[in-house]
Design a protein around this motif. Structure first.
Motif, PDB file in Angstrom:
ATOM      1  N   PRO A 100      20.316 127.865  85.171  1.00 56.68           N
ATOM      2  CA  PRO A 100      20.147 129.220  85.703  1.00 56.68           C
ATOM      3  C   PRO A 100      18.743 129.760  85.473  1.00 56.68           C
ATOM      4  CG  PRO A 100      21.403 129.255  83.664  1.00 56.68           C
ATOM      5  CD  PRO A 100      21.256 127.821  84.042  1.00 56.68           C
ATOM      6  N   ALA A 125      19.782 134.366  88.318  1.00 63.77           N
ATOM      7  CA  ALA A 125      21.152 133.998  87.950  1.00 63.77           C
ATOM      8  C   ALA A 125      21.611 134.763  86.708  1.00 63.77           C
ATOM      9  CB  ALA A 125      21.234 132.494  87.714  1.00 63.77           C
ATOM     10  N   SER A 158      27.641 130.314  81.691  1.00 59.86           N
ATOM     11  CA  SER A 158      26.505 129.560  82.216  1.00 59.86           C
ATOM     12  C   SER A 158      26.819 128.089  82.006  1.00 59.86           C
ATOM     13  CB  SER A 158      25.218 129.925  81.477  1.00 59.86           C
ATOM     14  OG  SER A 158      24.165 129.049  81.856  1.00 59.86           O
TER      15      SER A 158
END
Length: 339
Positions: free
Chosen positions: A27, A31, A53
């Protein structure tokens, strides 16, 4: 955004008892900023969301409020798979295909939860029950602002949410240097500043927060590993696994490297190739009308945006670089006419 989609999303959020928010593998600022902003929003709606994540992300993103509540799948596999199994609402932010989670797609596909996608990348897959997908936005973070606004909850946006959204917009536009020509982007930014965010501090936290090793790696890459192809208006940087080890590489250390050769006169197309254990990770950038999204899709198993894209190669670094060099003549006319 269509009223019926927003109405359905509002209803699903209200009914949800176990919402889960997830973003893509490796990410970036958009994100993490997006999932944290939506996390704070759901908390203010009285929910207890679980954030995921797929893997670790750069330390220069850890300053954002709520970061301590992100669960990293690679370090908590059982916890995350159980959370996906138990979720009744899964909100996927900044990606449009479960394959982008690299290891979680099986659990996400098997989940009985209502699935929501909020994303600004092209060519979405059809996994979502509620899909909010629009490539006209600068970033998913900007979309998150618009979604909250469309849900009638703009009054719930506070400084924490504003900081996360601003970080997402800033990083996904290269500090407003690309993919940022829509006036709405700046309207959102002006509202975010109105919540009392310190945009200078956010910039420092992201871009002035690197290690000395990273600075040495940058100098080495520019001096020793940059190739310029003036006849094709292109330039590349490549980094081997041994070089990453030599400079104590940490996630995020190569952030922004690919943009630097674009500052060379007449360079319109750049790429960085980073050797990993099982693949070569590639990032592409361009100026003007040359579509690196199309280039990545056609040649390097990737995609993204017109001027910022990524891809992968599954042969050696030398073979990958050879392929890239051999492709340049095919795109010479496009690159000459890009501006």
């Amino acid at each position: 955004m269509q009223n019926n989609i927003i109405k359905e999303l509002k209803n699903r959020i209200e009914l949800s008892e176990k919402p889960l928010i997830i973003t893509h593998y490796n990410p970036d600022g958009d994100a993490i900023g997006s999932i944290l902003a939506f996390y704070h929003y759901l908390v203010k709606k009285g929910k207890n969301p679980f954030m995921v994540s797929p893997n670790d992300y750069p330390e220069f993103l850890h300053w954002m409020p709520g970061n301590e509540n992100v669960t990293v799948y690679k370090r908590n596999t059982g916890t995350v798979t159980n959370a996906i199994r138990d979720a009744d609402l899964i909100i996927a932010l900044d990606f449009n295909n479960f394959e982008r989670t690299e290891g979680l797609e099986k659990y996400l596909n098997e989940s009985k939860a209502v699935k929501v996608m909020i994303d600004h990348h092209p060519d979405p897959s059809d996994f979502a029950d509620i899909a909010i997908s629009d490539i006209q936005y600068s970033s998913t973070a900007e979309m998150v602002y618009h979604v909250i606004e469309s849900l009638g909850d703009e009054d719930l946006i506070d400084k924490n949410i504003a900081e996360c959204i601003y970080c997402g917009i800033m990083t996904d536009t290269g500090s407003f240097n690309y993919n940022s020509s829509n006036p709405y982007t700046y309207l959102v930014v002006s509202k975010l500043v109105g919540f009392g965010i310190d945009k200078d501090r956010i910039y420092w936290n992201v871009y002035d927060n690197f290690s000395a090793d990273r600075m040495r790696l940058l100098g080495y890459c520019l001096h020793k590993k940059m190739e310029v192809f003036p006849e094709y208006h292109a330039a590349i940087i490549s980094i081997t696994k041994d070089e990453l080890k030599e400079f104590n590489f940490a996630p995020g250390d190569s952030e922004g490297f690919v943009n630097l050769p674009l500052s060379i006169k007449n360079i319109r197309f750049t790429a960085i190739f980073i050797e990993r254990d099982k693949q070569i990770k590639i990032s592409f950038r361009s100026k003007g009308n040359f579509s690196v999204n199309k280039f990545a899709e056609e040649n390097f198993n990737g995609g993204g945006h017109k001027n910022a894209s990524g891809g992968y190669s599954y042969v050696s670094l030398d073979e990958t670089l050879k392929k890239f060099r051999e492709l340049l003549p095919k795109y010479q006319t496009e690159l000459q006419n890009a501006l």
